[in-house]
Write an enzyme that holds these catalytic residues in place. Structure first.
Site, PDB file in Angstrom:
ATOM      1  N   HIS A 148       0.932  -1.190  -0.134  1.00  0.00           N
ATOM      2  CA  HIS A 148      -0.043   0.104  -0.142  1.00  0.00           C
ATOM      3  C   HIS A 148       0.867   1.206   0.137  1.00  0.00           C
ATOM      4  O   HIS A 148       0.656   2.366   0.742  1.00  0.00           O
ATOM      5  CB  HIS A 148      -1.191   0.045   0.969  1.00  0.00           C
ATOM      6  CG  HIS A 148      -0.565  -0.359   2.414  1.00  0.00           C
ATOM      7  ND1 HIS A 148       0.382   0.483   2.887  1.00  0.00           N
ATOM      8  CD2 HIS A 148      -1.193  -1.032   3.378  1.00  0.00           C
ATOM      9  CE1 HIS A 148       0.463   0.404   4.393  1.00  0.00           C
ATOM     10  NE2 HIS A 148      -0.650  -0.910   4.617  1.00  0.00           N
ATOM     11  N   HIS A 195      -6.072  -8.969  14.427  1.00  0.00           N
ATOM     12  CA  HIS A 195      -5.893  -7.874  13.695  1.00  0.00           C
ATOM     13  C   HIS A 195      -6.780  -8.035  12.236  1.00  0.00           C
ATOM     14  O   HIS A 195      -6.486  -9.081  11.524  1.00  0.00           O
ATOM     15  CB  HIS A 195      -4.498  -7.467  13.489  1.00  0.00           C
ATOM     16  CG  HIS A 195      -4.195  -6.024  12.665  1.00  0.00           C
ATOM     17  ND1 HIS A 195      -5.130  -5.094  12.705  1.00  0.00           N
ATOM     18  CD2 HIS A 195      -3.203  -5.820  11.818  1.00  0.00           C
ATOM     19  CE1 HIS A 195      -4.684  -4.108  11.718  1.00  0.00           C
ATOM     20  NE2 HIS A 195      -3.642  -4.676  11.284  1.00  0.00           N
ATOM     21  N   GLU A 198      -6.722  -6.237   9.568  1.00  0.00           N
ATOM     22  CA  GLU A 198      -6.165  -5.637   8.211  1.00  0.00           C
ATOM     23  C   GLU A 198      -6.044  -6.943   7.158  1.00  0.00           C
ATOM     24  O   GLU A 198      -5.608  -7.823   7.653  1.00  0.00           O
ATOM     25  CB  GLU A 198      -4.865  -4.778   8.603  1.00  0.00           C
ATOM     26  CG  GLU A 198      -4.690  -4.134   7.391  1.00  0.00           C
ATOM     27  CD  GLU A 198      -3.524  -3.093   7.414  1.00  0.00           C
ATOM     28  OE1 GLU A 198      -2.809  -2.954   8.479  1.00  0.00           O
ATOM     29  OE2 GLU A 198      -3.179  -2.314   6.344  1.00  0.00           O
ATOM     30  N   ASP A 225      -4.117  -7.870   5.111  1.00  0.00           N
ATOM     31  CA  ASP A 225      -2.958  -8.956   4.945  1.00  0.00           C
ATOM     32  C   ASP A 225      -3.109  -9.956   6.026  1.00  0.00           C
ATOM     33  O   ASP A 225      -2.232 -10.718   6.001  1.00  0.00           O
ATOM     34  CB  ASP A 225      -1.865  -7.899   4.919  1.00  0.00           C
ATOM     35  CG  ASP A 225      -1.540  -7.029   6.117  1.00  0.00           C
ATOM     36  OD1 ASP A 225      -2.408  -6.665   6.623  1.00  0.00           O
ATOM     37  OD2 ASP A 225      -0.321  -6.886   6.663  1.00  0.00           O
ATOM     38  N   HIS A 274      -1.960  -1.234  15.507  1.00  0.00           N
ATOM     39  CA  HIS A 274      -1.769   0.174  14.866  1.00  0.00           C
ATOM     40  C   HIS A 274      -3.295   0.440  14.452  1.00  0.00           C
ATOM     41  O   HIS A 274      -3.567   1.554  13.780  1.00  0.00           O
ATOM     42  CB  HIS A 274      -0.759   0.365  13.909  1.00  0.00           C
ATOM     43  CG  HIS A 274      -1.041  -0.412  12.719  1.00  0.00           C
ATOM     44  ND1 HIS A 274      -1.108   0.221  11.574  1.00  0.00           N
ATOM     45  CD2 HIS A 274      -1.174  -1.794  12.249  1.00  0.00           C
ATOM     46  CE1 HIS A 274      -1.288  -0.854  10.614  1.00  0.00           C
ATOM     47  NE2 HIS A 274      -1.466  -1.967  11.143  1.00  0.00           N
ATOM     48  N   ASP A 305       1.090  -7.152  14.274  1.00  0.00           N
ATOM     49  CA  ASP A 305       1.900  -6.584  13.544  1.00  0.00           C
ATOM     50  C   ASP A 305       3.230  -5.908  14.257  1.00  0.00           C
ATOM     51  O   ASP A 305       4.310  -5.826  13.739  1.00  0.00           O
ATOM     52  CB  ASP A 305       1.459  -5.097  12.901  1.00  0.00           C
ATOM     53  CG  ASP A 305       0.556  -5.295  11.623  1.00  0.00           C
ATOM     54  OD1 ASP A 305       1.080  -6.392  10.950  1.00  0.00           O
ATOM     55  OD2 ASP A 305      -0.372  -4.606  11.427  1.00  0.00           O
ATOM     56  N   TYR A 350      10.239  -0.582   9.180  1.00  0.00           N
ATOM     57  CA  TYR A 350       8.895  -0.965   9.754  1.00  0.00           C
ATOM     58  C   TYR A 350       8.063  -0.136  10.813  1.00  0.00           C
ATOM     59  O   TYR A 350       6.978   0.719  10.376  1.00  0.00           O
ATOM     60  CB  TYR A 350       8.864  -2.232  10.169  1.00  0.00           C
ATOM     61  CG  TYR A 350       7.272  -3.116  10.333  1.00  0.00           C
ATOM     62  CD1 TYR A 350       6.862  -3.908   9.350  1.00  0.00           C
ATOM     63  CD2 TYR A 350       6.719  -2.876  11.668  1.00  0.00           C
ATOM     64  CE1 TYR A 350       5.653  -4.361   9.426  1.00  0.00           C
ATOM     65  CE2 TYR A 350       5.382  -3.421  11.735  1.00  0.00           C
ATOM     66  CZ  TYR A 350       4.979  -4.371  10.502  1.00  0.00           C
ATOM     67  OH  TYR A 350       3.595  -4.796  10.555  1.00  0.00           O
ATOM     68  N   HIS A 372       4.501 -10.556  10.761  1.00  0.00           N
ATOM     69  CA  HIS A 372       5.476 -10.390   9.464  1.00  0.00           C
ATOM     70  C   HIS A 372       6.769 -10.285  10.084  1.00  0.00           C
ATOM     71  O   HIS A 372       7.470 -10.091  11.157  1.00  0.00           O
ATOM     72  CB  HIS A 372       5.327  -8.943   8.925  1.00  0.00           C
ATOM     73  CG  HIS A 372       4.104  -8.331   8.474  1.00  0.00           C
ATOM     74  ND1 HIS A 372       3.438  -8.784   7.411  1.00  0.00           N
ATOM     75  CD2 HIS A 372       3.304  -7.547   9.217  1.00  0.00           C
ATOM     76  CE1 HIS A 372       2.283  -8.120   7.249  1.00  0.00           C
ATOM     77  NE2 HIS A 372       2.207  -7.458   8.044  1.00  0.00           N
TER      78      HIS A 372
HETATM   79 FE1  FEO Z   1      -1.857  -3.951  10.064  1.00  0.00          FE
HETATM   80 FE2  FEO Z   1       0.169  -6.328   8.753  1.00  0.00          FE
HETATM   81  O1  FEO Z   1      -1.362  -5.328   8.957  1.00  0.00           O
END
Ligand code: FEO
Length: 404
Positions: free
Chosen positions: A24, A78, A80, A82, A145, A164, A196, A229
């Protein structure tokens, strides 16, 4: 990548995305991974899913360990995309599973999917889930976040599954920090952490400090941190916790980063005497041209440096577009604890440097004024002014840096 046991009965079942280069808008030259975890216990439990186009990887990894229909619990730390967009595919296989999620997570998931047939349990900080031999405690981390965010702590294994937080965008065949550092280097890993943090977590420093204090107060013993991640921290999880605390406390190198753009090289010509003035004061300095550099790299170098000088030509009485875009992006990241200034060239009316200071002050950064502006090309006299501006700015940077 096949499943990897990270603790007795707990497996990484995620996917490595070797080819993503634009996350993104955030440039990811080293790819990333979408980590999720399967707990094989009396009550089989999946923690998080992966990005939708990687669903088959995680489903294959789960199938290699158990029948997905046996999954009784799915924890969504989370929502989001991904991490949560494989949920439809997983729920199609694990129809009886209960989704454990925060209230705001559930509201968000309802917007992305038809959840009417799914079973949910809304959880908050301190709530637990017993999987048979393991107890998972939930820890809400709102705005770390996203509003929905939480972490899951497995007491028996001293394992914090941190979504994250503490992650890095790194595609690697290594799953753990010690494996990665055998293959590459600790410095590279630390760079990935800072990259990051700067691009994703910079706005949340105060929240990070408060959450780390809360973890300490709860007395959670942690000997492994598994983010969503990148690599898993098992050699020295205290090191990543300290890095986060340092960054949240404003740690930066005594360095000036000159971030600029140029129309006909006049602003660019100004960077050399300014750089020489900064060096003359004994401060390290580097130069980044915006149209030659991805924004996320400029953001990272800003974040690692105690000070920034912004260079912009005046175009139609305002800042050059790439500089305006960069400062707007930076303002959204709510930077703190940095000292800044501006310079630039103009053809007739000027105005960009004043506007740049306006943006920098909106961010609440320590602004050193006035900046320096030159008409068309810098003359020999202008170059002396630029040198002095750089030198005096660097002297102020040295003083400011002593506060940290
Ligand atoms: Fe906030 Fe890796 O997504």
């Amino acid at each position: 990548m096949g499943a990897v046991e990270i603790k007795p009965g707990i497996y990484w079942v995620g996917a490595v995305d070797w080819s993503i280069r634009d996350f993104h808008g955030y440039i990811t030259p080293n790819g990333t991974s979408y980590n999720n975890y399967l707990i094989l216990d009396k009550h089989v439990t999946l923690v998080d899913t992966v990005k939708h186009d990687f669903s088959h990887y995680t489903i294959d990894n789960i199938r290699a360990l158990t029948d997905p229909a046996k999954i009784e619990n799915i924890i969504i730390n989370h929502i989001e995309n991904d991490h949560a967009t494989s949920i439809e595919h997983i729920m199609a296989l694990a129809r009886a599973a209960v989704i454990h999620i925060t209230e705001r997570g559930k509201k968000g998931l309802d917007r992305f999917f038809d959840t009417s047939k799914w079973k949910f349990r809304i959880v908050k900080t301190g709530d637990t889930l017993n999987t048979g031999t393991k107890t998972i405690t939930f820890l809400e981390t709102p705005m770390l976040h996203w509003p929905d965010s939480m972490m899951s702590y497995v007491k028996e294994d001293k394992l914090l599954i941190s979504q994250d937080a503490f992650g890095q965008h790194l595609a690697s065949s290594a799953r753990f920090d010690d494996e990665y550092c055998d293959q590459c280097s600790t410095v590279e890993l630390e760079h990935a952490v800072r990259d990051y943090y700067a691009n994703i977590l910079m706005p949340f420093g105060p929240l990070i400090k408060a959450k780390l204090a809360e973890v300490q107060k709860l007395g959670l013993e942690i000997d492994m941190i598994a983010p969503d991640h990148g690599i898993i921290w098992r050699r020295d999880p205290g090191k990543i916790l300290k890095m986060y605390l340092d960054m949240a406390n404003g740690k930066a190198d005594l360095r000036v980063v000159i971030i600029y753009d140029t129309m006909w090289q006049s602003t660019e010509y100004m960077t050399t005497p300014i750089l020489e003035g900064i060096r003359a004061a004994g401060v390290d300095v580097e130069v980044i041209k915006l149209r030659a550099t991805p924004t996320s790299i400029a953001i990272k170098r800003f974040w690692e440096s105690r000070a920034m000088l912004v260079g912009t030509p005046t175009l139609n009485n305002i800042m050059f577009p790439s500089v305006a875009e960069f400062l707007s992006h930076l303002r959204g990241l709510r930077p703190k604890d940095r000292i800044v200034g501006a310079f630039g060239s103009y053809g007739w009316g000027g105005g960009a440097v004043k506007e740049a200071y306006g943006e920098l002050k909106k961010m609440g950064l320590e602004a050193v004024e006035p900046g320096v502006e030159v008409l068309y090309r810098p003359s020999a006299e202008d170059e002396k002014k630029c040198f002095e501006f750089g030198k005096q700015f660097a002297e102020k940077v040295i003083e400011y840096h002593k506060k940290f």
